[in-house]
Design a protein around this motif. Structure first.
Motif, mmCIF file in Angstrom:
data_model
loop_
_atom_site.group_PDB
_atom_site.id
_atom_site.type_symbol
_atom_site.label_atom_id
_atom_site.label_comp_id
_atom_site.label_asym_id
_atom_site.label_seq_id
_atom_site.Cartn_x
_atom_site.Cartn_y
_atom_site.Cartn_z
ATOM 1 N N UNK A 1 63.317 -8.594 -30.180
ATOM 2 C CA UNK A 1 62.096 -7.898 -30.596
ATOM 3 C C UNK A 1 61.868 -8.101 -32.090
ATOM 4 N N UNK A 2 62.914 -7.855 -32.876
ATOM 5 C CA UNK A 2 62.730 -8.036 -34.315
ATOM 6 C C UNK A 2 62.528 -9.512 -34.646
ATOM 7 N N UNK A 3 63.068 -10.378 -33.789
ATOM 8 C CA UNK A 3 62.835 -11.810 -33.970
ATOM 9 C C UNK A 3 61.352 -12.139 -33.883
ATOM 10 N N UNK A 4 60.664 -11.494 -32.938
ATOM 11 C CA UNK A 4 59.232 -11.735 -32.796
ATOM 12 C C UNK A 4 58.497 -11.344 -34.067
ATOM 13 N N UNK A 5 58.892 -10.194 -34.614
ATOM 14 C CA UNK A 5 58.250 -9.737 -35.846
ATOM 15 C C UNK A 5 58.512 -10.752 -36.960
ATOM 16 N N UNK A 6 59.770 -11.119 -37.071
ATOM 17 C CA UNK A 6 60.154 -12.072 -38.119
ATOM 18 C C UNK A 6 59.423 -13.407 -37.929
ATOM 19 N N UNK A 7 59.429 -13.918 -36.694
ATOM 20 C CA UNK A 7 58.786 -15.201 -36.418
ATOM 21 C C UNK A 7 57.315 -15.173 -36.766
ATOM 22 N N UNK A 8 56.649 -14.072 -36.429
ATOM 23 C CA UNK A 8 55.225 -13.960 -36.731
ATOM 24 C C UNK A 8 54.997 -14.011 -38.243
ATOM 25 N N UNK A 9 55.777 -13.213 -38.968
ATOM 26 C CA UNK A 9 55.599 -13.171 -40.419
ATOM 27 C C UNK A 9 55.849 -14.549 -41.020
ATOM 28 N N UNK A 10 56.947 -15.173 -40.619
ATOM 29 C CA UNK A 10 57.307 -16.475 -41.192
ATOM 30 C C UNK A 10 56.213 -17.501 -40.928
ATOM 31 N N UNK A 11 55.770 -17.584 -39.672
ATOM 32 C CA UNK A 11 54.796 -18.636 -39.328
ATOM 33 C C UNK A 11 53.425 -18.345 -39.943
ATOM 34 N N UNK A 12 53.024 -17.073 -39.954
ATOM 35 C CA UNK A 12 51.724 -16.746 -40.584
ATOM 36 C C UNK A 12 51.761 -17.155 -42.056
ATOM 37 N N UNK B 1 57.060 -17.211 -31.396
ATOM 38 C CA UNK B 1 58.051 -16.632 -30.494
ATOM 39 C C UNK B 1 59.373 -17.398 -30.555
ATOM 40 N N UNK B 2 59.284 -18.722 -30.491
ATOM 41 C CA UNK B 2 60.496 -19.540 -30.449
ATOM 42 C C UNK B 2 61.232 -19.479 -31.788
ATOM 43 N N UNK B 3 60.466 -19.499 -32.871
ATOM 44 C CA UNK B 3 61.098 -19.434 -34.185
ATOM 45 C C UNK B 3 61.849 -18.121 -34.329
ATOM 46 N N UNK B 4 61.244 -17.041 -33.832
ATOM 47 C CA UNK B 4 61.905 -15.742 -33.961
ATOM 48 C C UNK B 4 63.076 -15.596 -33.017
#
Lengths: 369, 234, 326
Positions: free
Chosen positions: A300-311, A292-295
């Motif tokens: 909203x799109x930050x959450x998607x991006x953050x999830x992808x990046x961290x996964x 969440x914080x990374x995104x």
């Protein structure tokens, strides 16, 4: 204040803007077409993955979807309202255990959880509608609905607090859920592993829920309620002064968010098929918060991006760990990245801005309003 | 003694000081007057090191202290008595005074200074063991000034000592300020109470929206039509 | 007689747990009062201390030397934590600092995991309890575990020295001044970096003592052992009114008592000597306070925390119902 802030994202809301260009170009550039196109690409991708039979990648993409739901939900509760929750994984745990108990077939249930109260022991959501596991859907909805009810009660209490006190109180909630899971043997088997869960969860289930969550969170952000949430995140006093009540938007965000978190729990339970209370604790909480914080809180799109990046990062680091045998290194790296982000990009990669699909397609982009 | 040149200070992106220059000579009482938000307190905070200017320089006894840490600046002999008094309400009066001299060692000369401060403000003597928060506004202001004096400053920065005090108390505080000046302290005084400031000061600077707009002796300014209209209400 | 014996034993128990919580809570409260930072990594300092203790004792160092080394080592870790992670984010929003402390905790936990693996140790280590902490102390016919007595005595010594420090010394005064008004403290000429570092150092030292005693009590240590104690210490600090050192001490003992009561009450119907209460009361106790409730102790404690935050956010000593104190 808030209206100023989300202005750059306004064109993306999907309200039709007069488009002067006509013909095919207009069609390609219309937000609806672009969104449908994105869905189509996702569907094709999932189909290919489904057909490929690569179990590892399928698992990874399922995980991605589940985390995306978790992060989007947490964003709804924390990012939009400024009420930071550290207790969401508690909702996930309740969703996981709730739905898993519900979908357990009768025979297994009697054998596996012999001390269930009679009314619960006789319920079994393991039926199909043709090839479709309707029972799973109902169990998920029921469990998530119950969790939403719990969240309403918890929320009524927690929402009165502010700042870091709310964070600590929600952490208290997480501990309480954990203690209950460990002690309610009759329902959860206590500290023993809860297994025998039917593996209903597949790519399609996860991504159906992920897209639904995305849609709901997006719509909420740009609803009147969403504006009220953002406004009171900016300044509770000022929001009250212009007549926005603090409680309803906060509570709505919290309850909806708990609902989807519980759904993620159900999906997780029926994907992993065996788990124990230890899973739903601090490590998972921290993982979701990192995404969440990374995104970017509130994007909203930050959450998607953050999830992808961290996964992706976590997976890469995990493999590195397997090779180097430096177990713990990946967690440390992620924690360091987390601190660096807070230091240098306190609003995350995207802040509260949004990546707007439509804008990516416009030639040369458009000067932001 | 103190020389300030072309100071620009920002709070985030908001400009508070827009190129301020002035100086304070040894033994002088200089008053900085102006309305709310003009930049008076910002100037003092920049001198005492709480704020970093984006541009400009602060010279004290010919040394550049623009980027010196607040505690070093106290050690150099500048003491800042802040707006709103900011005494430590949970600590006793004695502890407050002791903290004023936090950089000095306990000893005979500190005891002497304590006696001197208490002779300036005899009321504090009766309150020594009381916690600061129980004092009246005027007593708190006296404690704040006394505390600032405990570091044996050469230059005393006073920010709005009359704020929120009854006229009689203000009168008393200004008597003390004059007394301090007679004893040789150099004082930079920020005030909205222009009458009192003009009566006490040797020289005056008028500050408006982050800039010095007027300067002169109190007599000159008292007869300046602009000052009469804006600050003296005639 | 048995009941009196039981009560005395439980009281000593409560006091010794309470002093552990107080040691931890004081560190949290000191840092919070100055920086408004809830340092969740404080519990991990305790974990670090427990490991340092285990390593030192494995190496057969004499206990006295080991204790000194543990304290020094933990203080160094605490100071590094402040310098590297917390100083750069000073003044950031509350939530950002809180999350940073969570990340710092993760780093310490996994760093310790990595270290133990590197040393070829399992994740969970049996703690090599020094002999002096084993056994019981007899007061007449009443015996109490020696560890509890030692915990209580050490805890009290540490807390009394701390109270002397903050009320009678200039650095202690500076710390209290910084907690009240950081800006004003700077204007006094107090070097706030030094004061903050000092708060971290003292907090770490107390956490080191608590960590050693806690490890002996638990009998085994692992990298995640600090999490629950820091939450408990937080509760203690909240009970006492967050940010007040005296309050944190009081809160620690109140929490210790609360926990012992919550542990002792369930199942009390079973151990009461016959004739103590009427049979119907005893039956009622057995029905409403069954021993199976014991496992829920922490749930009750945390529920108490949430209620506390709601109704008395300034602690049992503070004024009721003012959100956030300034």
């Amino acid at each position: 204040m808030s209206t100023l802030d989300d202005r750059p994202a306004n064109p993306a809301i999907g309200e039709v803007r007069p488009n002067k260009r006509g013909g095919v170009a207009a069609l390609i550039q219309s937000p609806v077409a672009i969104r449908l196109g994105a869905l189509l690409i996702l569907a094709i991708g999932l189909s290919l993955l489904h057909l490929s039979g690569r179990v590892f990648w399928q698992g990874l993409v399922i995980n991605l979807g589940i985390f995306m739901i978790l992060v989007l939900s947490l964003n709804l509760a924390s990012g939009f309202t400024g009420v930071f929750s550290l207790g969401h994984i508690g909702f996930m745990a309740l969703g996981a255990y709730g739905s898993a108990i519900l979908t357990l077939p009768l025979a297994k249930k009697a054998d596996y959880l012999p001390n269930l109260p009679a009314w619960l022991a006789s319920i079994h959501f393991d039926f199909y509608l043709g090839p479709f596991p309707l029972g799973f859907l109902l169990a998920t909805l029921l469990a998530a609905g119950l969790v939403a009810g719990v969240a309403l009660l918890v929320g009524l209490v927690l929402m009165r607090l502010s700042g870091h006190f709310v964070a600590v109180a929600t952490l208290g909630f997480l501990v309480i859920v954990r203690v209950i899971l460990f002690n309610a043997d009759n329902f959860t088997r206590g500290s023993r592993t809860f297994s025998n869960v039917t593996p209903y969860t597949g790519l399609w289930w996860v991504w159906f829920w992920a897209i639904l969550t995305l849609y709901v969170v997006w719509r909420l952000k740009y609803s009147a309620y969403g504006r009220a949430m953002l406004a009171q995140r900016e300044d509770a006093l000022a929001a009250q002064a212009v007549g926005l009540a603090i409680m309803p938007p906060r509570l709505l965000a919290f309850v909806v968010s708990a609902f989807f978190t519980a759904v993620a729990g159900s999906l997780y339970a029926h994907f992993i098929t065996s788990f124990s209370p230890t899973v739903f604790y601090f490590d998972l909480t921290f993982r979701v918060i990192t995404m969440l914080i990374v995104g970017g809180l509130g994007s909203v799109s930050g959450s998607v991006l953050g999830t992808v990046v961290i996964i992706a990062l976590a997976e890469a680091l995990r493999r590195l760990e397997d090779v180097t045998l430096l177990y713990g290194m990946s967690q440390i790296t992620l924690a360091v990245i987390f601190i660096v982000i807070i230091l240098f990009r306190p609003n995350g990669l995207l802040g509260r801005r949004e990546i707007v699909l439509a804008r990516l397609f416009r030639k040369g982009g458009e000067p932001s309003p | 003694m103190l020389k300030i040149a072309d100071l620009h200070v920002y709070y985030g992106s908001i400009r508070a000081l827009n190129g301020i220059s002035f100086q304070v000579n040894e033994g002088e009482l200089v008053a900085l007057i102006g309305s709310n938000g003009a930049g008076k307190s910002t100037t003092l905070k920049t001198i005492s090191g709480l704020l970093r200017p984006r541009q400009g320089i602060v010279l004290y006894e010919d040394a550049d202290i623009t980027r010196t840490a607040p505690d070093r600046i106290v050690a150099l002999g500048i003491s800042h008595c802040p707006e709103g008094r900011r005494i430590f309400g949970g600590l006793t009066v004695r502890e407050n005074l002791r903290l004023g001299a936090v950089q000095r060692r306990q000893g005979a000369d500190m005891a002497a200074d304590m006696d001197w401060v208490l002779s300036l403000f005899p009321i504090l003597k009766e309150r020594l063991s009381q916690s600061g928060g129980t004092l009246s506004g005027g007593e708190q202001q006296m404690l704040a000034i006394g505390r600032a004096l405990m570091s044996r400053p050469k230059l005393l920065l006073l920010d709005e000592p009359s704020l929120g005090l009854a006229p009689l108390v203000v009168e008393h505080i200004f008597q003390i300020i004059r007394q301090l000046k007679q004893q040789g302290k150099t004082i930079l005084l920020v005030e909205q109470n222009v009458h009192q400031a003009l009566d006490a000061a040797d020289r005056v600077y008028v500050i408006e929206t982050g800039q010095i707009t007027l300067t002169g002796t109190p007599d000159e300014l008292k007869h300046n039509p602009q000052v009469e209209q804006s600050y003296l209400g005639r | 007689m048995t009941l009196v014996y039981y009560a005395i034993q439980q009281t000593v128990n409560a006091l010794s747990i309470g002093s552990l919580y107080a040691l931890m809570a004081v560190g949290l409260a000191m840092v919070f009062s100055i920086l408004r930072l809830i340092n969740f990594a404080h519990g991990d300092l305790m974990m670090v201390a427990a490991y340092l203790a285990a390593f030192a004792l494995f190496a057969n160092l004499p206990l006295g030397l080991a204790v000194v080394l543990i304290i020094i080592g933990t203080v160094i870790v605490g100071l590094l934590m402040e310098r590297i992670a917390y100083r750069p984010i000073r003044g950031a929003p509350d939530v950002a600092t809180l999350l940073t402390s969570l990340a710092v905790g993760q780093i310490l936990q996994n760093g310790m995991l990595l270290t133990t693996r590197f040393l070829g140790q399992p994740i969970q280590i049996a703690f090599p309890t020094p002999d002096v902490l084993n056994g019981v102390v007899a007061f007449g016919s009443i015996t109490v575990p020696r560890l509890n007595v030692v915990s209580l005595v050490i805890g009290l010594i540490a807390l009394v020295s701390l109270s002397f420090f903050v009320t009678r010394t200039v650095p202690g005064l500076s710390m209290r001044a910084a907690a009240e008004d950081l800006t004003a403290a700077q204007l006094m000429g107090i070097n706030i970096n030094r004061v903050i570092a000092l708060a971290f150092a003292i907090g770490s030292g107390l956490a080191a003592i608590a960590g050693l005693l806690f490890a002996v009590q638990a009998g085994q240590i692992n990298p995640y052992m600090g999490f629950t104690p820091v939450l408990k210490a937080f509760i203690a600090a909240v009970i006492g009114g967050f940010g007040s050192i005296a309050g944190a001490v009081v809160g620690g003992f109140v929490l210790g008592a609360l926990e012992v009561i919550l542990t002792a009450l369930p199942g009390i119907g079973d151990i009461l000597p016959p004739g103590m209460v009427s049979p119907s009361t005893q039956a009622l106790l057995q029905q409403w306070l069954p021993s199976s409730l014991t496992g829920y102790r922490d749930a009750f404690v945390f529920a108490a925390l949430i209620l506390m935050l709601l109704f008395r956010p300034n602690g049992i000593l503070g004024q009721p119902n003012r959100e956030e104190m300034r």
